[in-house]
Design an enzyme around this catalytic site. Structure first.
Site, PDB file in Angstrom:
ATOM      1  N   ARG A 143     -11.202  64.843  29.720  1.00 50.56           N
ATOM      2  CA  ARG A 143     -11.012  66.052  28.915  1.00 50.56           C
ATOM      3  C   ARG A 143      -9.882  66.930  29.473  1.00 50.56           C
ATOM      4  O   ARG A 143      -9.079  67.472  28.709  1.00 50.56           O
ATOM      5  CB  ARG A 143     -12.307  66.852  28.867  1.00 50.56           C
ATOM      6  CG  ARG A 143     -13.504  66.138  28.243  1.00 50.56           C
ATOM      7  CD  ARG A 143     -13.451  66.148  26.720  1.00 50.56           C
ATOM      8  NE  ARG A 143     -14.635  65.537  26.141  1.00 50.56           N
ATOM      9  CZ  ARG A 143     -15.762  66.196  25.851  1.00 50.56           C
ATOM     10  NH1 ARG A 143     -15.854  67.495  26.126  1.00 50.56           N
ATOM     11  NH2 ARG A 143     -16.777  65.557  25.306  1.00 50.56           N
ATOM     12  N   ASP A 179     -20.644  79.893  18.198  1.00 51.51           N
ATOM     13  CA  ASP A 179     -20.366  78.864  19.186  1.00 51.51           C
ATOM     14  C   ASP A 179     -19.385  79.435  20.195  1.00 51.51           C
ATOM     15  O   ASP A 179     -18.608  80.345  19.876  1.00 51.51           O
ATOM     16  CB  ASP A 179     -19.777  77.608  18.532  1.00 51.51           C
ATOM     17  CG  ASP A 179     -19.975  76.367  19.399  1.00 51.51           C
ATOM     18  OD1 ASP A 179     -20.916  75.597  19.133  1.00 51.51           O
ATOM     19  OD2 ASP A 179     -19.195  76.173  20.358  1.00 51.51           O
TER      20      ASP A 179
END
Length: 278
Positions: free
Chosen positions: A44, A143
């Site tokens: 990532r 979120d």
């Protein structure tokens, strides 16, 4: 020394790098990464290292420290967003039953909206239960990841994301793309209008949302926090529930040790300990 199981990599990546990354993530979000996530962290963050033309992980962590604006990219990269339409379908049956028993104004908070599949599933059930899109129901979806929120607001998905959805729902709630958009679907505008998307970090001292809520969907989020943090967050959320409200947890979450806060009334479904059956 690379983390166990690592293969030859473009950038040097030590256990110290991995530990520094997860320490920083915990500081910023409260999320604790397991030892098994070392490869995920590399894959990532290496994208950010390349994009910033840095020499490696140590340089990236120094950059992160000196450039607060990178924090959002850091969090977005490491936040897992696994979701699907009508995931754990029994919860949507609970929602439908609750709506039928409480026909007045209902407020719902989806506390981990990811790319939008969960809040749109909630909105579909609301529309079906009331027989219209302009139901007396407010749905707030939050979120921590700004990038997934953008995807959620756009409401565009690969058509294969609708696998398992019955044809009636596909036709009623989605447009199928044509031409260059073949292979994609878009949520109909009427459904999009039912959901308000907002960015929110559950560890923030102040949440910029207002209760009380009749239902809080917080599914498969708590597993990323340690037990003390879980209890603190649960307590904050329960305070925002109405006495007859419901807290919906994920399949891998259990609050048997928090009976002073919630009482189980079904499969990963809870009501406030001091509340009433509704």
């Amino acid at each position: 020394m690379q983390p166990q199981g690592a293969v030859e990599r473009e950038f040097a990546y030590s256990k110290a790098d991995f530990d520094a990354v997860r320490k920083q993530l915990h500081l910023l979000t409260g999320i604790r990464l397991a030892d098994s996530k070392d490869s995920m962290v590399y894959s990532r963050l290496v994208r950010r290292i390349r994009a910033l033309r840095l020499s490696g992980f140590a340089a990236y962590l120094t950059y992160l420290d000196k450039h607060p604006e990178e924090t959002e990219q850091f969090i977005n990269a490491l936040t897992t967003n696994l979701t699907s339409f009508f995931r754990e379908p029994h919860h949507f049956e609970v929602l439908s039953t609750y709506l039928k028993k409480h026909p007045g104004q209902i407020n719902i908070w989806c506390a981990a909206s990811s790319t939008g599949e969960e809040p749109y599933s909630i909105a579909m059930v609301v529309a079906e239960t009331f027989g219209r899109f302009d139901a007396p129901v407010q749905i707030i979806a939050t979120d921590i990841d700004s990038q997934v929120l953008q995807k959620a607001q756009a409401g565009i998905y690969r058509a294969d994301r609708l696998q398992g959805l019955d044809e009636r729902r596909c036709k009623q709630f989605f447009f199928r793309g044509k031409g260059s958009q073949t292979g994609f679907v878009k949520v109909v505008p009427e459904l999009q209008k039912m959901v308000q998307f907002r960015q929110l970090n559950l560890l923030d001292a102040k949440w910029h949302i207002r209760g009380p809520f009749d239902l809080i969907f917080c599914r498969n989020v708590m597993i990323y926090f340690d037990k003390p943090t879980q209890l603190k967050l649960l307590e904050r959320m329960v305070r925002l529930l109405t006495p007859s409200g419901l807290y919906i947890a994920g399949h891998s979450e259990n609050f048997a040790q928090a009976t002073h806060l919630v009482k189980a009334i079904g499969q990963t479904t809870y009501r406030p300990a001091g509340g009433v059956l509704g």
